[in-house]
Design a protein around this motif. Structure first.
Motif, PDB file in Angstrom:
ATOM      1  N   ARG A  36       0.827  -1.206   0.000  1.00  0.00           N
ATOM      2  CA  ARG A  36       0.000   0.000   0.000  1.00  0.00           C
ATOM      3  C   ARG A  36       0.863   1.260   0.000  1.00  0.00           C
ATOM      4  N   GLU A  37       1.954   1.245   0.765  1.00  0.00           N
ATOM      5  CA  GLU A  37       2.846   2.409   0.775  1.00  0.00           C
ATOM      6  C   GLU A  37       3.449   2.640  -0.606  1.00  0.00           C
ATOM      7  N   ARG A  38       3.790   1.562  -1.274  1.00  0.00           N
ATOM      8  CA  ARG A  38       4.333   1.674  -2.629  1.00  0.00           C
ATOM      9  C   ARG A  38       3.282   2.255  -3.574  1.00  0.00           C
ATOM     10  N   GLU A  39       2.026   1.824  -3.396  1.00  0.00           N
ATOM     11  CA  GLU A  39       0.940   2.339  -4.213  1.00  0.00           C
ATOM     12  C   GLU A  39       0.762   3.837  -3.999  1.00  0.00           C
ATOM     13  N   VAL A  40       0.828   4.257  -2.732  1.00  0.00           N
ATOM     14  CA  VAL A  40       0.708   5.684  -2.422  1.00  0.00           C
ATOM     15  C   VAL A  40       1.891   6.456  -3.008  1.00  0.00           C
ATOM     16  N   ALA A  41       3.092   5.895  -2.925  1.00  0.00           N
ATOM     17  CA  ALA A  41       4.281   6.553  -3.476  1.00  0.00           C
ATOM     18  C   ALA A  41       4.125   6.794  -4.972  1.00  0.00           C
ATOM     19  N   VAL A  42       3.605   5.815  -5.685  1.00  0.00           N
ATOM     20  CA  VAL A  42       3.402   5.964  -7.129  1.00  0.00           C
ATOM     21  C   VAL A  42       2.372   7.056  -7.418  1.00  0.00           C
ATOM     22  N   LEU A  43       1.307   7.104  -6.625  1.00  0.00           N
ATOM     23  CA  LEU A  43       0.288   8.135  -6.820  1.00  0.00           C
ATOM     24  C   LEU A  43       0.852   9.525  -6.534  1.00  0.00           C
ATOM     25  N   VAL A  44       1.693   9.635  -5.513  1.00  0.00           N
ATOM     26  CA  VAL A  44       2.368  10.905  -5.244  1.00  0.00           C
ATOM     27  C   VAL A  44       3.231  11.274  -6.444  1.00  0.00           C
ATOM     28  N   GLY A  45       3.952  10.291  -6.987  1.00  0.00           N
ATOM     29  CA  GLY A  45       4.783  10.536  -8.154  1.00  0.00           C
ATOM     30  C   GLY A  45       3.992  10.951  -9.380  1.00  0.00           C
ATOM     31  N   VAL A  72      -7.185   9.865  -1.586  1.00  0.00           N
ATOM     32  CA  VAL A  72      -8.319   9.368  -0.792  1.00  0.00           C
ATOM     33  C   VAL A  72      -9.395   8.817  -1.713  1.00  0.00           C
ATOM     34  N   THR A  73      -9.722   9.564  -2.749  1.00  0.00           N
ATOM     35  CA  THR A  73     -10.771   9.152  -3.688  1.00  0.00           C
ATOM     36  C   THR A  73     -10.375   7.901  -4.452  1.00  0.00           C
ATOM     37  N   ARG A  74      -9.133   7.863  -4.907  1.00  0.00           N
ATOM     38  CA  ARG A  74      -8.692   6.730  -5.724  1.00  0.00           C
ATOM     39  C   ARG A  74      -8.581   5.442  -4.918  1.00  0.00           C
ATOM     40  N   LEU A  75      -8.124   5.554  -3.650  1.00  0.00           N
ATOM     41  CA  LEU A  75      -7.919   4.351  -2.837  1.00  0.00           C
ATOM     42  C   LEU A  75      -9.105   4.036  -1.932  1.00  0.00           C
ATOM     43  N   ARG A  76     -10.056   4.980  -1.853  1.00  0.00           N
ATOM     44  CA  ARG A  76     -11.241   4.805  -1.006  1.00  0.00           C
ATOM     45  C   ARG A  76     -10.851   4.557   0.455  1.00  0.00           C
ATOM     46  N   VAL A  77      -9.982   5.427   0.937  1.00  0.00           N
ATOM     47  CA  VAL A  77      -9.574   5.385   2.345  1.00  0.00           C
ATOM     48  C   VAL A  77      -9.746   6.785   2.922  1.00  0.00           C
ATOM     49  N   SER A  78      -9.529   6.926   4.236  1.00  0.00           N
ATOM     50  CA  SER A  78      -9.711   8.227   4.868  1.00  0.00           C
ATOM     51  C   SER A  78      -8.486   9.119   4.661  1.00  0.00           C
ATOM     52  N   LEU A  79      -8.683  10.416   4.832  1.00  0.00           N
ATOM     53  CA  LEU A  79      -7.578  11.365   4.703  1.00  0.00           C
ATOM     54  C   LEU A  79      -6.490  11.113   5.743  1.00  0.00           C
ATOM     55  N   PRO A  80      -6.850  10.855   7.033  1.00  0.00           N
ATOM     56  CA  PRO A  80      -5.792  10.551   8.011  1.00  0.00           C
ATOM     57  C   PRO A  80      -4.964   9.324   7.615  1.00  0.00           C
ATOM     58  N   THR A  81      -5.613   8.347   6.982  1.00  0.00           N
ATOM     59  CA  THR A  81      -4.886   7.152   6.534  1.00  0.00           C
ATOM     60  C   THR A  81      -3.863   7.512   5.471  1.00  0.00           C
ATOM     61  N   VAL A  82      -4.271   8.341   4.514  1.00  0.00           N
ATOM     62  CA  VAL A  82      -3.346   8.757   3.450  1.00  0.00           C
ATOM     63  C   VAL A  82      -2.197   9.577   4.036  1.00  0.00           C
ATOM     64  N   LYS A  83      -2.528  10.507   4.935  1.00  0.00           N
ATOM     65  CA  LYS A  83      -1.475  11.315   5.555  1.00  0.00           C
ATOM     66  C   LYS A  83      -0.494  10.432   6.314  1.00  0.00           C
ATOM     67  N   GLY A  84      -1.019   9.396   6.955  1.00  0.00           N
ATOM     68  CA  GLY A  84      -0.156   8.469   7.677  1.00  0.00           C
ATOM     69  C   GLY A  84       0.783   7.733   6.739  1.00  0.00           C
ATOM     70  N   HIS A  85       0.259   7.303   5.590  1.00  0.00           N
ATOM     71  CA  HIS A  85       1.091   6.621   4.606  1.00  0.00           C
ATOM     72  C   HIS A  85       2.202   7.548   4.101  1.00  0.00           C
ATOM     73  N   VAL A  86       1.842   8.798   3.799  1.00  0.00           N
ATOM     74  CA  VAL A  86       2.837   9.746   3.293  1.00  0.00           C
ATOM     75  C   VAL A  86       3.915  10.005   4.347  1.00  0.00           C
ATOM     76  N   SER A  87       3.504  10.152   5.598  1.00  0.00           N
ATOM     77  CA  SER A  87       4.478  10.361   6.677  1.00  0.00           C
ATOM     78  C   SER A  87       5.422   9.181   6.803  1.00  0.00           C
ATOM     79  N   ARG A  88       4.890   7.963   6.680  1.00  0.00           N
ATOM     80  CA  ARG A  88       5.748   6.775   6.758  1.00  0.00           C
ATOM     81  C   ARG A  88       6.675   6.684   5.553  1.00  0.00           C
TER      82      ARG A  88
END
Length: 212
Positions: free
Chosen positions: A155-164, A173-189
């Motif tokens: 999931r972190e790799r997926e978020v990294a690609v989306l950031v890229g 949030v919309t693409r992964l259907r998760v909450s904003l705090p969850t996405v922020k947590g992934h980006v922080s990690r």
């Protein structure tokens, strides 16, 4: 803080920033050595940093400044968008870059953006830079980037690609259907695991790994 060896450029930037009620110029420097010294002395929030200067250039100065605890954000300035030094500055911790002919309102918006903790370089511009700069170390850089990304969860790799790909947290949030705090947590990690400073650097690593 304004850093440029051309006094006329500094004067123009000072007039521009001086007309803004929420931004103050606390120092000016004519080269990278002064930039490092004045950054420590004046503790600016943001530095507009020219790259090509005599003596200590903006690239070396950015590395030194960003290596310090509580370092200010750095926006590198260049007259040439395909300057390979821009990529090195971004990898050294700069939050983005601006061409010197950028519209005044866009410069002010960029300063406000990085002061708030956001990068100002879109992945589209990163791709343009990489496409236009010959990199004889591309192969080894790709291997290093892929090795760094290997520590991420799926999931972190997926978020990294989306950031890229240039997506904001809200769009992820919309693409992964998760909450904003969850996405922020992934980006922080991602920033922690990859030992990076900002989203721009995440995008660079993803591009170096050729995942886009």
């Amino acid at each position: 803080m304004l850093v440029d060896d051309d006094a006329m450029v500094r004067a123009g930037l000072r007039i521009l920033v001086g007309g803004s009620a929420d931004i103050e110029v606390v120092a000016e420097a004519a080269d990278g050595a002064e930039a490092v010294t004045f950054s420590d002395a004046h503790r600016p929030d943001v530095i507009l940093m020219d790259i090509r200067m005599p003596g200590v250039d903006g690239l070396a100065a950015t590395r030194r400044i960003r290596s310090r605890a509580g370092a200010p954000q750095v926006i590198v300035l260049t007259t040439f968008g395909a300057d390979h030094n821009v990529l090195e500055a971004l990898r050294s911790g700069a939050s983005g870059f601006l061409l010197k002919d950028t519209a005044p309102l866009e410069i002010l918006a960029a300063v406000r953006s990085v002061a708030g903790g956001a990068g100002i370089l879109s992945p589209t511009l990163i791709r343009r830079l990489i496409d236009h700069v010959a990199d004889p170390q591309a192969s080894s850089r790709r291997a290093r980037a892929q090795s760094r990304l290997a520590v991420l969860t799926e999931r972190e790799r997926e978020v990294a690609v989306l950031v890229g790909q240039g997506y904001s947290n809200a769009e992820i949030v919309t693409r992964l259907r998760v909450s904003l705090p969850t996405v922020k947590g992934h980006v922080s990690r991602l920033l922690s695991k990859l030992e990076l400073n900002n989203r721009v650097q995440i995008a660079l690593v993803v591009h170096d790994a050729e995942l886009l």
